[in-house]
Design a protein around this motif. Structure first.
Motif, PDB file in Angstrom:
ATOM      1  N   PRO A  88     -15.219 -13.058 -29.507  1.00 33.82           N
ATOM      2  CA  PRO A  88     -15.203 -14.443 -29.034  1.00 33.82           C
ATOM      3  C   PRO A  88     -13.963 -15.177 -29.553  1.00 33.82           C
ATOM      4  CG  PRO A  88     -17.302 -13.879 -30.054  1.00 33.82           C
ATOM      5  CD  PRO A  88     -16.332 -12.809 -30.427  1.00 33.82           C
ATOM      6  N   PRO A  89     -13.297 -15.984 -28.736  1.00 30.67           N
ATOM      7  CA  PRO A  89     -12.105 -16.692 -29.189  1.00 30.67           C
ATOM      8  C   PRO A  89     -12.425 -17.723 -30.271  1.00 30.67           C
ATOM      9  CG  PRO A  89     -12.779 -17.472 -27.026  1.00 30.67           C
ATOM     10  CD  PRO A  89     -13.615 -16.271 -27.328  1.00 30.67           C
ATOM     11  N   ASN A  90     -11.553 -17.807 -31.261  1.00 32.47           N
ATOM     12  CA  ASN A  90     -11.654 -18.819 -32.320  1.00 32.47           C
ATOM     13  C   ASN A  90     -12.991 -18.786 -33.064  1.00 32.47           C
ATOM     14  OD1 ASN A  90      -9.090 -19.905 -31.446  1.00 32.47           O
ATOM     15  ND2 ASN A  90     -10.182 -20.960 -29.800  1.00 32.47           N
ATOM     16  N   SER A  91     -13.595 -17.590 -33.192  1.00 30.89           N
ATOM     17  CA  SER A  91     -14.894 -17.494 -33.862  1.00 30.89           C
ATOM     18  C   SER A  91     -14.772 -17.000 -35.297  1.00 30.89           C
ATOM     19  CB  SER A  91     -15.819 -16.555 -33.081  1.00 30.89           C
ATOM     20  OG  SER A  91     -15.280 -15.239 -33.050  1.00 30.89           O
ATOM     21  N   GLY A  92     -13.561 -16.642 -35.722  1.00 34.05           N
ATOM     22  CA  GLY A  92     -13.389 -16.120 -37.070  1.00 34.05           C
ATOM     23  C   GLY A  92     -14.230 -14.872 -37.283  1.00 34.05           C
ATOM     24  N   THR A  93     -14.966 -14.835 -38.408  1.00 29.05           N
ATOM     25  CA  THR A  93     -15.805 -13.669 -38.710  1.00 29.05           C
ATOM     26  C   THR A  93     -17.293 -13.954 -38.478  1.00 29.05           C
ATOM     27  OG1 THR A  93     -15.970 -14.328 -41.041  1.00 29.05           O
ATOM     28  CG2 THR A  93     -14.161 -12.848 -40.430  1.00 29.05           C
ATOM     29  N   ALA A  94     -17.618 -15.111 -37.882  1.00 32.28           N
ATOM     30  CA  ALA A  94     -19.022 -15.496 -37.732  1.00 32.28           C
ATOM     31  C   ALA A  94     -19.836 -14.454 -36.983  1.00 32.28           C
ATOM     32  CB  ALA A  94     -19.124 -16.848 -37.030  1.00 32.28           C
ATOM     33  N   VAL A  99     -32.147 -16.624 -29.539  1.00 34.18           N
ATOM     34  CA  VAL A  99     -30.893 -15.974 -29.165  1.00 34.18           C
ATOM     35  C   VAL A  99     -29.712 -16.755 -29.714  1.00 34.18           C
ATOM     36  CG1 VAL A  99     -29.486 -15.122 -27.248  1.00 34.18           C
ATOM     37  CG2 VAL A  99     -31.970 -15.170 -27.030  1.00 34.18           C
ATOM     38  N   GLY A 100     -28.749 -16.051 -30.272  1.00 36.01           N
ATOM     39  CA  GLY A 100     -27.503 -16.689 -30.648  1.00 36.01           C
ATOM     40  C   GLY A 100     -27.172 -16.684 -32.121  1.00 36.01           C
ATOM     41  N   GLY A 101     -28.025 -16.048 -32.958  1.00 35.45           N
ATOM     42  CA  GLY A 101     -27.709 -15.960 -34.375  1.00 35.45           C
ATOM     43  C   GLY A 101     -26.411 -15.212 -34.608  1.00 35.45           C
ATOM     44  N   TYR A 102     -25.695 -15.579 -35.666  1.00 30.75           N
ATOM     45  CA  TYR A 102     -24.415 -14.935 -35.986  1.00 30.75           C
ATOM     46  C   TYR A 102     -24.627 -13.482 -36.387  1.00 30.75           C
ATOM     47  CZ  TYR A 102     -22.320 -19.611 -36.143  1.00 30.75           C
ATOM     48  OH  TYR A 102     -21.871 -20.865 -35.824  1.00 30.75           O
ATOM     49  N   GLY A 103     -23.803 -12.610 -35.856  1.00 27.90           N
ATOM     50  CA  GLY A 103     -23.891 -11.202 -36.192  1.00 27.90           C
ATOM     51  C   GLY A 103     -23.670 -10.911 -37.665  1.00 27.90           C
ATOM     52  N   LYS A 104     -22.950 -11.773 -38.376  1.00 23.05           N
ATOM     53  CA  LYS A 104     -22.642 -11.544 -39.784  1.00 23.05           C
ATOM     54  C   LYS A 104     -23.836 -11.806 -40.694  1.00 23.05           C
ATOM     55  CE  LYS A 104     -21.086 -16.238 -40.920  1.00 23.05           C
ATOM     56  NZ  LYS A 104     -22.199 -16.495 -41.865  1.00 23.05           N
ATOM     57  N   CYS A 125     -17.786 -12.702 -22.174  1.00 25.71           N
ATOM     58  CA  CYS A 125     -17.803 -14.085 -21.681  1.00 25.71           C
ATOM     59  C   CYS A 125     -17.969 -15.022 -22.875  1.00 25.71           C
ATOM     60  CB  CYS A 125     -18.926 -14.290 -20.667  1.00 25.71           C
ATOM     61  SG  CYS A 125     -20.575 -13.966 -21.308  1.00 25.71           S
ATOM     62  N   GLU A 126     -17.988 -16.327 -22.628  1.00 19.33           N
ATOM     63  CA  GLU A 126     -18.160 -17.291 -23.703  1.00 19.33           C
ATOM     64  C   GLU A 126     -19.537 -17.141 -24.345  1.00 19.33           C
ATOM     65  OE1 GLU A 126     -17.503 -21.166 -22.181  1.00 19.33           O
ATOM     66  OE2 GLU A 126     -15.338 -20.876 -21.878  1.00 19.33           O
ATOM     67  N   ILE A 127     -19.654 -17.564 -25.607  1.00 20.63           N
ATOM     68  CA  ILE A 127     -20.892 -17.394 -26.362  1.00 20.63           C
ATOM     69  C   ILE A 127     -22.070 -18.052 -25.654  1.00 20.63           C
ATOM     70  CG2 ILE A 127     -22.100 -18.008 -28.497  1.00 20.63           C
ATOM     71  CD1 ILE A 127     -20.174 -15.716 -28.837  1.00 20.63           C
ATOM     72  N   ASN A 128     -21.910 -19.301 -25.199  1.00 17.87           N
ATOM     73  CA  ASN A 128     -23.022 -19.991 -24.540  1.00 17.87           C
ATOM     74  C   ASN A 128     -23.478 -19.247 -23.291  1.00 17.87           C
ATOM     75  OD1 ASN A 128     -23.054 -21.998 -26.470  1.00 17.87           O
ATOM     76  ND2 ASN A 128     -21.799 -23.420 -25.289  1.00 17.87           N
ATOM     77  N   CYS A 138     -25.409 -16.133 -24.345  1.00 14.15           N
ATOM     78  CA  CYS A 138     -26.777 -16.478 -24.752  1.00 14.15           C
ATOM     79  C   CYS A 138     -27.659 -16.711 -23.527  1.00 14.15           C
ATOM     80  CB  CYS A 138     -26.769 -17.726 -25.637  1.00 14.15           C
ATOM     81  SG  CYS A 138     -26.065 -17.478 -27.282  1.00 14.15           S
ATOM     82  N   SER A 139     -27.107 -17.399 -22.533  1.00 10.30           N
ATOM     83  CA  SER A 139     -27.879 -17.657 -21.309  1.00 10.30           C
ATOM     84  C   SER A 139     -28.201 -16.355 -20.580  1.00 10.30           C
ATOM     85  CB  SER A 139     -27.097 -18.596 -20.383  1.00 10.30           C
ATOM     86  OG  SER A 139     -26.941 -19.874 -20.979  1.00 10.30           O
ATOM     87  N   LEU A 140     -27.260 -15.423 -20.565  1.00  9.32           N
ATOM     88  CA  LEU A 140     -27.498 -14.138 -19.914  1.00  9.32           C
ATOM     89  C   LEU A 140     -28.608 -13.364 -20.617  1.00  9.32           C
ATOM     90  CD1 LEU A 140     -23.818 -13.039 -19.212  1.00  9.32           C
ATOM     91  CD2 LEU A 140     -25.525 -13.695 -17.497  1.00  9.32           C
ATOM     92  N   VAL A 141     -28.590 -13.361 -21.939  1.00 10.57           N
ATOM     93  CA  VAL A 141     -29.616 -12.643 -22.702  1.00 10.57           C
ATOM     94  C   VAL A 141     -30.989 -13.285 -22.483  1.00 10.57           C
ATOM     95  CG1 VAL A 141     -30.397 -12.009 -25.023  1.00 10.57           C
ATOM     96  CG2 VAL A 141     -27.971 -11.827 -24.431  1.00 10.57           C
TER      97      VAL A 141
END
Length: 248
Positions: free
Chosen positions: A39-45, A72-77, A177-180, A183-186
């Motif tokens: 994801p763009p500009n997401s750092g290591t989140a 849905v949407g918790g950070y993978g880290k 795709c974008e994070i939001n 999440c909607s797809l999942v």
């Protein structure tokens, strides 16, 4: 996906008690990494221990392989317990509450809480049971018996995720795709999964013979093991479940 009611949880408990022979269980819980393109500009989140980018799908599954609740949407880290305790489900149904009032196990007198069943990714708590570690169970027949009942019921959630991934090809590769939107797809895939299950498009016999080990879940993998300490009361509750399964 409708908001679960007390009747929903009671139906879940009845199903697990009758079909899986595990009383006072209101659902099986599992969390999965859903892989993403960076994801763009997401750092290591969203960078998880698998050295890939992911978001978390946390699901509570009923005895008919349908999702009762998803988050849905918790950070993978994040660790498994961090994801669970930061979820909307935890705040609305667990924190300072009881999903259903306690009741005795069949043939016993002491009231017991209603619980969710998880794997080694979750800590033992009053509201979540996990199996005994394999080394201890190998040396203790009572623990081994408990684990057999626990794991048989818990596989409902594993199979539900397996069916989800097999049915919707978007999970076969990292989502781009974008994070939001991801999440909607999942969320949409989980709702469609429930719709198909409710219409009996997938038969019960297919589910009982389903083996997730035969499918390459390239974009969905389990959470890591848990190393968090559990409290004494939680261990006491699990011991009571163990006693029940070894005397019935």
């Amino acid at each position: 996906m409708p908001t679960p009611t007390e009747e929903t949880w009671r139906k879940n408990e009845l199903g697990y008690r009758n079909d899986m022979k595990y009383p006072n269980c209101v659902g099986t819980i599992d969390g999965k990494h859903v892989y993403l393109k960076c994801p763009p500009n997401s750092g290591t989140a969203f960078y998880c221990y698998k050295k890939r980018f992911s978001l978390i799908l946390l699901g509570v599954v009923d005895p008919n392989y349908m999702f009762t609740v998803i988050d849905v949407g918790g950070y993978g880290k994040d660790s498994d317990n961090t994801i669970f305790e930061n979820s909307t489900f935890y705040r609305e149904y667990i924190l300072g509450k009881e999903i259903l009032p306690p009741k005795p196990l069949p043939g016993f007198n002491d009231p017991m809480p209603h619980v969710l069943l998880g794997d080694e990714g979750f800590a033992v708590e009053k509201y979540i049971m996990r199996p005994y570690d394999k080394r201890s169970a190998m040396r203790n027949e009572d623990m081994k018996t408990y684990n057999s009942y626990h794991n048989r019921a818990r596989r409902i959630s594993e199979n539900a995720f397996g069916i989800l991934v097999q049915k919707w090809r978007i999970f076969h590769t990292p989502i781009d795709c974008e994070i939001n939107t991801a999440c909607s797809l999942v969320k949409s895939a989980c709702c469609l999964h429930n719709f198909l299950r409710s219409k009996n498009i997938v038969t019960q016999s297919e589910c009982h013979t389903f083996d997730t080990s035969t499918i390459s879940l390239s974009a969905v993998t389990p959470l890591g093991p848990n190393i968090r300490r559990s409290n004494t009361e939680a261990f006491r509750i699990r011991e009571q479940f163990k006693t029940y399964f070894n005397v019935t």
